[in-house]
Design a protein around this motif. Structure first.
Motif, PDB file in Angstrom:
ATOM      1  N   VAL A  70       0.852  -1.179   0.000  1.00 20.56           N
ATOM      2  CA  VAL A  70       0.000   0.000   0.000  1.00 20.56           C
ATOM      3  C   VAL A  70       0.891   1.234   0.000  1.00 20.56           C
ATOM      4  N   CYS A  71       0.650   2.128  -0.932  1.00 17.41           N
ATOM      5  CA  CYS A  71       1.473   3.322  -1.089  1.00 17.41           C
ATOM      6  C   CYS A  71       0.890   4.477  -0.282  1.00 17.41           C
ATOM      7  N   ALA A  72       1.762   5.188   0.438  1.00 14.42           N
ATOM      8  CA  ALA A  72       1.317   6.300   1.265  1.00 14.42           C
ATOM      9  C   ALA A  72       2.239   7.503   1.052  1.00 14.42           C
ATOM     10  N   ASP A  73       1.692   8.670   1.308  1.00 12.05           N
ATOM     11  CA  ASP A  73       2.415   9.927   1.159  1.00 12.05           C
ATOM     12  C   ASP A  73       3.413  10.091   2.309  1.00 12.05           C
ATOM     13  N   PRO A  74       4.713  10.149   2.021  1.00  8.10           N
ATOM     14  CA  PRO A  74       5.696  10.264   3.100  1.00  8.10           C
ATOM     15  C   PRO A  74       5.619  11.597   3.848  1.00  8.10           C
ATOM     16  N   ALA A  75       5.008  12.608   3.257  1.00  8.50           N
ATOM     17  CA  ALA A  75       4.895  13.916   3.912  1.00  8.50           C
ATOM     18  C   ALA A  75       3.716  13.968   4.887  1.00  8.50           C
ATOM     19  N   SER A  76       2.845  12.973   4.832  1.00  5.16           N
ATOM     20  CA  SER A  76       1.665  12.951   5.692  1.00  5.16           C
ATOM     21  C   SER A  76       2.038  12.604   7.127  1.00  5.16           C
ATOM     22  N   SER A  77       1.451  13.326   8.075  1.00 10.15           N
ATOM     23  CA  SER A  77       1.719  13.022   9.488  1.00 10.15           C
ATOM     24  C   SER A  77       1.160  11.642   9.850  1.00 10.15           C
ATOM     25  N   TYR A  78       0.059  11.235   9.214  1.00 15.48           N
ATOM     26  CA  TYR A  78      -0.508   9.913   9.464  1.00 15.48           C
ATOM     27  C   TYR A  78       0.474   8.817   9.026  1.00 15.48           C
ATOM     28  N   THR A  79       1.108   9.001   7.874  1.00 15.94           N
ATOM     29  CA  THR A  79       2.101   8.047   7.394  1.00 15.94           C
ATOM     30  C   THR A  79       3.277   7.975   8.365  1.00 15.94           C
ATOM     31  N   GLN A  80       3.719   9.120   8.855  1.00 13.52           N
ATOM     32  CA  GLN A  80       4.828   9.158   9.815  1.00 13.52           C
ATOM     33  C   GLN A  80       4.467   8.391  11.097  1.00 13.52           C
ATOM     34  N   LYS A  81       3.220   8.538  11.549  1.00  9.47           N
ATOM     35  CA  LYS A  81       2.770   7.825  12.752  1.00  9.47           C
ATOM     36  C   LYS A  81       2.767   6.317  12.514  1.00  9.47           C
ATOM     37  N   LEU A  82       2.325   5.895  11.329  1.00  9.90           N
ATOM     38  CA  LEU A  82       2.315   4.469  11.010  1.00  9.90           C
ATOM     39  C   LEU A  82       3.739   3.910  10.946  1.00  9.90           C
ATOM     40  N   MET A  83       4.656   4.666  10.363  1.00  6.54           N
ATOM     41  CA  MET A  83       6.043   4.226  10.291  1.00  6.54           C
ATOM     42  C   MET A  83       6.620   4.063  11.703  1.00  6.54           C
ATOM     43  N   LYS A  84       6.333   5.008  12.581  1.00  4.02           N
ATOM     44  CA  LYS A  84       6.815   4.921  13.961  1.00  4.02           C
ATOM     45  C   LYS A  84       6.202   3.710  14.660  1.00  4.02           C
ATOM     46  N   CYS A  85       4.924   3.462  14.419  1.00 10.64           N
ATOM     47  CA  CYS A  85       4.257   2.319  15.026  1.00 10.64           C
ATOM     48  C   CYS A  85       4.910   1.013  14.575  1.00 10.64           C
ATOM     49  N   VAL A  86       5.190   0.872  13.290  1.00  8.73           N
ATOM     50  CA  VAL A  86       5.837  -0.336  12.769  1.00  8.73           C
ATOM     51  C   VAL A  86       7.239  -0.481  13.375  1.00  8.73           C
ATOM     52  N   ASP A  87       7.984   0.618  13.440  1.00 11.27           N
ATOM     53  CA  ASP A  87       9.322   0.576  14.038  1.00 11.27           C
ATOM     54  C   ASP A  87       9.254   0.160  15.508  1.00 11.27           C
ATOM     55  N   ASP A  88       8.280   0.705  16.236  1.00  8.58           N
ATOM     56  CA  ASP A  88       8.117   0.358  17.653  1.00  8.58           C
ATOM     57  C   ASP A  88       7.772  -1.117  17.831  1.00  8.58           C
ATOM     58  N   LYS A  89       6.917  -1.646  16.949  1.00  8.64           N
ATOM     59  CA  LYS A  89       6.563  -3.071  17.020  1.00  8.64           C
ATOM     60  C   LYS A  89       7.801  -3.939  16.815  1.00  8.64           C
ATOM     61  N   LYS A  90       8.630  -3.584  15.851  1.00  7.66           N
ATOM     62  CA  LYS A  90       9.839  -4.362  15.587  1.00  7.66           C
ATOM     63  C   LYS A  90      10.790  -4.307  16.779  1.00  7.66           C
ATOM     64  N   LYS A  91      10.941  -3.135  17.380  1.00 10.24           N
ATOM     65  CA  LYS A  91      11.812  -2.999  18.552  1.00 10.24           C
ATOM     66  C   LYS A  91      11.297  -3.855  19.703  1.00 10.24           C
ATOM     67  N   MET A  92       9.980  -3.861  19.903  1.00  6.12           N
ATOM     68  CA  MET A  92       9.390  -4.658  20.975  1.00  6.12           C
ATOM     69  C   MET A  92       9.645  -6.150  20.742  1.00  6.12           C
ATOM     70  N   ILE A  93       9.475  -6.600  19.519  1.00 10.03           N
ATOM     71  CA  ILE A  93       9.707  -8.008  19.190  1.00 10.03           C
ATOM     72  C   ILE A  93      11.164  -8.368  19.424  1.00 10.03           C
ATOM     73  N   GLN A  94      12.074  -7.517  18.984  1.00  7.66           N
ATOM     74  CA  GLN A  94      13.498  -7.787  19.183  1.00  7.66           C
ATOM     75  C   GLN A  94      13.842  -7.805  20.670  1.00  7.66           C
TER      76      GLN A  94
END
Length: 108
Positions: A70-94
């Motif tokens: 799914v393609c998203a606008d990198p300038a969107s604050s919503y996209t930035q929040k989703l990216m942070k959420c995915v990064d946080d999930k990966k950190k938690m798993i690790q």
């Protein structure tokens, strides 16, 4: 309780391996437009960043959602929040994997 911990550990390991594999692959085509639908962080496995090059006309964040991209606008604050959420999930798993490894090897 031991079985549920083992199941959780196995599930987390599987998700980490899957998300690492997906992160290392790229879609065959590039994003030409951004999605308008809202995505849910808990369904996302990872993302890649598309830059402008000869075949791709727009910058985009490509979210990996199972078998879909799914393609998203990198300038969107919503996209930035989703990216942070995915990064946080990966950190938690690790983090959970690092904590679980000594416990399982100590019980062997």
């Amino acid at each position: 309780m031991v079985n549920s911990r083992a199941l959780l550990f196995t599930t987390l390991c599987s998700l980490l391996i899957l998300s690492t594999f997906i992160d290392s692959t790229q879609s065959a085509s590039c994003c030409l437009w951004y999605t308008r639908r809202r995505l849910h962080c808990h369904r996302l496995l990872g993302y890649t960043i598309q830059t402008i090059n000869m075949s791709c006309d727009i910058k985009a964040v490509i979210f990996h959602n199972g078998n879909n991209f799914v393609c998203a606008d990198p300038a969107s604050s919503y996209t930035q929040k989703l990216m942070k959420c995915v990064d946080d999930k990966k950190k938690m798993i690790q983090h959970m994997m690092k904590e679980e490894i000594p416990k399982t090897s100590a019980s062997s």
